[in-house]
Design a protein around this motif. Structure first.
Motif, mmCIF file in Angstrom:
data_model
loop_
_atom_site.group_PDB
_atom_site.id
_atom_site.type_symbol
_atom_site.label_atom_id
_atom_site.label_comp_id
_atom_site.label_asym_id
_atom_site.label_seq_id
_atom_site.Cartn_x
_atom_site.Cartn_y
_atom_site.Cartn_z
ATOM 1 N N CYS A 34 -1.234 4.178 8.853
ATOM 2 C CA CYS A 34 -0.269 3.081 8.745
ATOM 3 C C CYS A 34 0.298 2.666 10.109
ATOM 4 O O CYS A 34 0.662 3.514 10.919
ATOM 5 N N ASN B 48 -7.562 -1.700 4.391
ATOM 6 C CA ASN B 48 -7.517 -2.488 3.148
ATOM 7 C C ASN B 48 -6.723 -3.780 3.319
ATOM 8 O O ASN B 48 -6.716 -4.624 2.435
ATOM 9 N N GLY C 148 -0.476 -1.573 5.303
ATOM 10 C CA GLY C 148 -0.176 -0.812 6.513
ATOM 11 C C GLY C 148 -1.166 -0.939 7.641
ATOM 12 O O GLY C 148 -0.795 -0.755 8.805
ATOM 13 N N CYS C 149 -2.423 -1.237 7.333
ATOM 14 C CA CYS C 149 -3.410 -1.230 8.417
ATOM 15 C C CYS C 149 -4.574 -2.148 8.094
ATOM 16 O O CYS C 149 -4.620 -2.791 7.053
ATOM 17 N N CYS D 192 0.842 -1.200 0.000
ATOM 18 C CA CYS D 192 0.000 0.000 0.000
ATOM 19 C C CYS D 192 0.879 1.252 0.000
ATOM 20 O O CYS D 192 2.042 1.202 0.392
ATOM 21 N N THR E 242 0.724 3.746 1.891
ATOM 22 C CA THR E 242 0.762 4.249 3.281
ATOM 23 C C THR E 242 0.021 5.588 3.429
ATOM 24 O O THR E 242 -0.105 6.347 2.459
ATOM 25 N N CYS E 243 -0.451 5.813 4.622
ATOM 26 C CA CYS E 243 -1.127 7.068 4.968
ATOM 27 C C CYS E 243 -1.072 7.203 6.484
ATOM 28 O O CYS E 243 -0.378 6.433 7.153
#
Ligand code: SF4
Length: 366
Positions: free
Chosen positions: A278, A310, A306-307, A272, A274-275
């Motif tokens: 994350c 998704n 990251g999380c 991903c 990331t954002c």
């Protein structure tokens, strides 16, 4: 074919050329090649780099032969190489003759800088006796001045005219075991020149953008040119030139071919962007996975997410997934969550184990 979706369009029918035991053209799968950047005379360093490139997936490796010491090293390099070697020659026909004698599987010449016709004829004669092909490499940066003038600059017409000039010399020697390349630092000129060549002849084409730049820029530029050409069925062997370690070129080339559905057995890495949500170091982890997948063969997908937003969704589609969660790092194997959480300190080891098991189960090599 891999997970890359539909295969690129119909392949252009080109003549088959054998580079050692590796077929190029004639409908054979598009091969991947790279080029060493160690001093060729340093047999130990060059052998190690050839081995790394071959282990990473290169079908062919090219070495520069700029001087006598390099020519003297070729015999040892050929003897130990796991893949056919191509000798890259500029300026001196005598080095080409020595390369043939040393047993290289192909010559790459820029006949524009081997000026004497009789020298080219002699090289062609020896290559014919040895049964090895010659690649005529036309580079936009080294086109003869008279052709640039006649055709109004560096463009597909002047590049094709340069190839024609050299082909006519090889025809005089009745030498037809030829691969052509047309390279520029511009992706669009590279595309246009190869399209022109594809329309004019049936010789196999070595494609790639030259002097493409450092890794990210170079990878993008090569991907643009190679994807346009390969989608039109043009291109028989691919080199992605990057300013940097040649070991980085092979994964880019493999990814291009795999994404176009032209090569199976290339593991697919999904991660991903990331954002703020994350929870794990996706960048570091995906780098780690990418390195561990180098040279591994198998049609499988690894996801690094990251999380929990998704992560589970991608994990269901992947053969192996690593996902950050509020309570730690979790693994999924073919969509099934594995019990427990993995401590950050155990992550690398666990990942290595899971990847090795995946490669073994998919019948590939690691
Ligand atoms: S998976 Fe999570 S961390 Fe990664 S981009 Fe999506 S929301 Fe952000």
């Amino acid at each position: 074919m891999g997970d890359g979706g539909e295969e690129a369009g119909m392949r252009r029918i080109s003549r088959l050329v054998m580079v050692g035991g590796v077929p190029v053209g004639g409908g054979a799968p598009v091969t991947v090649q790279s080029m060493t950047n160690t001093p060729t005379r340093d047999v130990r360093a060059t052998t190690r780099q050839i081995n790394r490139l071959a282990a990473g997936g290169a079908d062919l490796v090219r070495v520069s032969v700029p001087d006598d010491e390099s020519a003297a090293a070729l015999g040892a390099l050929v003897a130990s190489s796991p893949v056919p070697l191509v000798a890259d020659i500029h300026f001196r026909a005598d080095l080409a003759l020595r390369a043939v004698e040393a047993g290289v599987a192909k010559l790459r010449l820029n006949p524009g800088n081997i000026r004497r016709r009789r020298d080219i004829l002699e090289v062609a004669g020896r290559a014919f006796e040895a049964g090895i092909p010659i690649r005529i490499g036309i580079n936009s940066g080294s086109l003869p001045g008279d052709l640039r003038e006649r055709y109004g600059g560096v463009n597909p017409d002047s590049m094709w005219a340069a190839a024609e000039r050299h082909l006519s010399i090889l025809r005089e020697a009745e030498f037809e075991n030829v691969v052509l390349s047309f390279k520029a630092s511009s992706a669009l000129l590279t595309v246009a020149a190869n399209e022109k060549a594809a329309a004019e002849c049936d010789l196999p084409l070595h494609i790639g953008v030259t002097e493409a730049g450092p890794s990210v820029i170079g990878a993008a530029r090569n991907a643009v040119a190679a994807s346009i050409l390969l989608s039109k069925g043009i291109g028989d062997t691919l080199r992605v030139s990057l300013s940097g370690p040649p070991e980085d070129e092979v994964p880019v080339a493999l990814e291009i071919l795999s994404s176009l559905g032209l090569r199976g057995g290339v593991p697919r890495l999904v991660s991903c962007p990331t954002c703020a949500r994350c929870r794990i170091d996706v960048g570091r982890l995906s780098e780690m996975v990418m390195k561990k997948l180098r040279g591994v063969q198998g049609d499988f997908t690894v996801a690094v997410m990251g999380c929990e937003v998704n992560g589970p969704g991608e994990a269901r589609e992947a053969d192996l997934a690593v996902t950050g969660s509020p309570s730690g790092i979790i693994f999924f194997r073919r969509g099934r969550r594995l019990p427990g959480r993995v401590a950050a300190s155990d992550l690398a080891q666990r990942l290595e184990r899971e990847l090795a098991a995946l490669a073994a189960n998919s019948g590939g090599r690691s």
